[in-house]
Design a protein around this motif. Structure first.
Motif, PDB file in Angstrom:
ATOM      1  N   SER A  18       0.822  -1.201   0.000  1.00  0.00           N
ATOM      2  CA  SER A  18       0.000   0.000   0.000  1.00  0.00           C
ATOM      3  C   SER A  18       0.856   1.252   0.000  1.00  0.00           C
ATOM      4  CB  SER A  18      -0.928   0.024   1.223  1.00  0.00           C
ATOM      5  OG  SER A  18      -1.837  -1.024   1.151  1.00  0.00           O
ATOM      6  N   GLN A  19       1.953   1.234   0.745  1.00  0.00           N
ATOM      7  CA  GLN A  19       2.787   2.416   0.824  1.00  0.00           C
ATOM      8  C   GLN A  19       3.455   2.702  -0.506  1.00  0.00           C
ATOM      9  OE1 GLN A  19       5.401   2.025   4.154  1.00  0.00           O
ATOM     10  NE2 GLN A  19       3.737   2.153   5.617  1.00  0.00           N
ATOM     11  N   GLY A  43       2.074   2.463  -3.284  1.00  0.00           N
ATOM     12  CA  GLY A  43       1.068   3.213  -4.016  1.00  0.00           C
ATOM     13  C   GLY A  43       1.039   2.926  -5.500  1.00  0.00           C
ATOM     14  N   SER A  59      -2.924   6.927  -4.073  1.00  0.00           N
ATOM     15  CA  SER A  59      -2.732   7.345  -2.697  1.00  0.00           C
ATOM     16  C   SER A  59      -2.848   6.123  -1.787  1.00  0.00           C
ATOM     17  CB  SER A  59      -3.816   8.365  -2.339  1.00  0.00           C
ATOM     18  OG  SER A  59      -3.688   8.780  -1.020  1.00  0.00           O
ATOM     19  N   PRO A  60      -1.864   5.906  -0.902  1.00  0.00           N
ATOM     20  CA  PRO A  60      -1.924   4.714  -0.035  1.00  0.00           C
ATOM     21  C   PRO A  60      -3.149   4.755   0.888  1.00  0.00           C
ATOM     22  CG  PRO A  60       0.067   5.998   0.398  1.00  0.00           C
ATOM     23  CD  PRO A  60      -0.711   6.719  -0.645  1.00  0.00           C
ATOM     24  N   GLN A  61      -3.837   3.626   0.976  1.00  0.00           N
ATOM     25  CA  GLN A  61      -4.997   3.502   1.850  1.00  0.00           C
ATOM     26  C   GLN A  61      -5.037   2.099   2.425  1.00  0.00           C
ATOM     27  OE1 GLN A  61      -8.731   4.709   0.205  1.00  0.00           O
ATOM     28  NE2 GLN A  61      -7.813   6.340  -1.002  1.00  0.00           N
ATOM     29  N   TYR A  62      -5.254   2.016   3.738  1.00  0.00           N
ATOM     30  CA  TYR A  62      -5.421   0.708   4.362  1.00  0.00           C
ATOM     31  C   TYR A  62      -6.075   0.873   5.721  1.00  0.00           C
ATOM     32  CZ  TYR A  62      -1.208   1.881   7.052  1.00  0.00           C
ATOM     33  OH  TYR A  62      -0.299   2.502   7.859  1.00  0.00           O
ATOM     34  N   ARG A  81      -5.257   4.467   7.332  1.00  0.00           N
ATOM     35  CA  ARG A  81      -4.496   5.467   6.580  1.00  0.00           C
ATOM     36  C   ARG A  81      -5.266   5.845   5.332  1.00  0.00           C
ATOM     37  NH1 ARG A  81       1.745   5.230   4.341  1.00  0.00           N
ATOM     38  NH2 ARG A  81       1.615   7.226   3.275  1.00  0.00           N
TER      39      ARG A  81
END
Length: 105
Positions: free
Chosen positions: A19-20, A22, A35-38, A59
């Motif tokens: 995720s980071q 992206g 955009s990273p999302q978790y 995040r």
């Protein structure tokens, strides 16, 4: 229980790393920056060893919020609420409470 906990942590590490980064690709030549999302959470309550802890975090882009708690060696529960964003940076608020409060909830 212990194996399940390790699997969850491993998944968080691997999933968080992906995720980071992206990057999303359906084909190696088609990389799209996102955009990273978790979101993740876990909880351990092992009455045999006395290991009691939990955590959650979410995040959205550069904004992270979360909480974790554990039982310290002195028998008090430590609770840490944290957040991180580009404007304020990393902020953590730590509080401690007796175990007896936990059993009343």
């Amino acid at each position: 229980m212990h194996t399940m906990y390790l699997s969850a942590v491993l998944c968080v590490i691997v999933c968080g790393s992906v995720s980071q980064a992206g990057l999303i690709a359906s084909h190696p030549d088609e990389l799209i920056v996102s955009s990273p999302q978790y979101e993740f959470q876990y909880s351990v309550h092992d009455s045999h060893t006395g290991d009691v802890k939990d955590q959650f975090e979410h995040r959205r882009g550069e904004y992270v919020t979360g909480r974790y708690s554990l039982i310290d060696a002195d028998g008090l529960r430590r609770i840490v609420d944290y957040s991180s964003d580009p404007l304020l940076g990393f902020i953590a608020q730590v509080r401690r409470e007796p175990i007896s409060i936990i059993t009343h909830h």
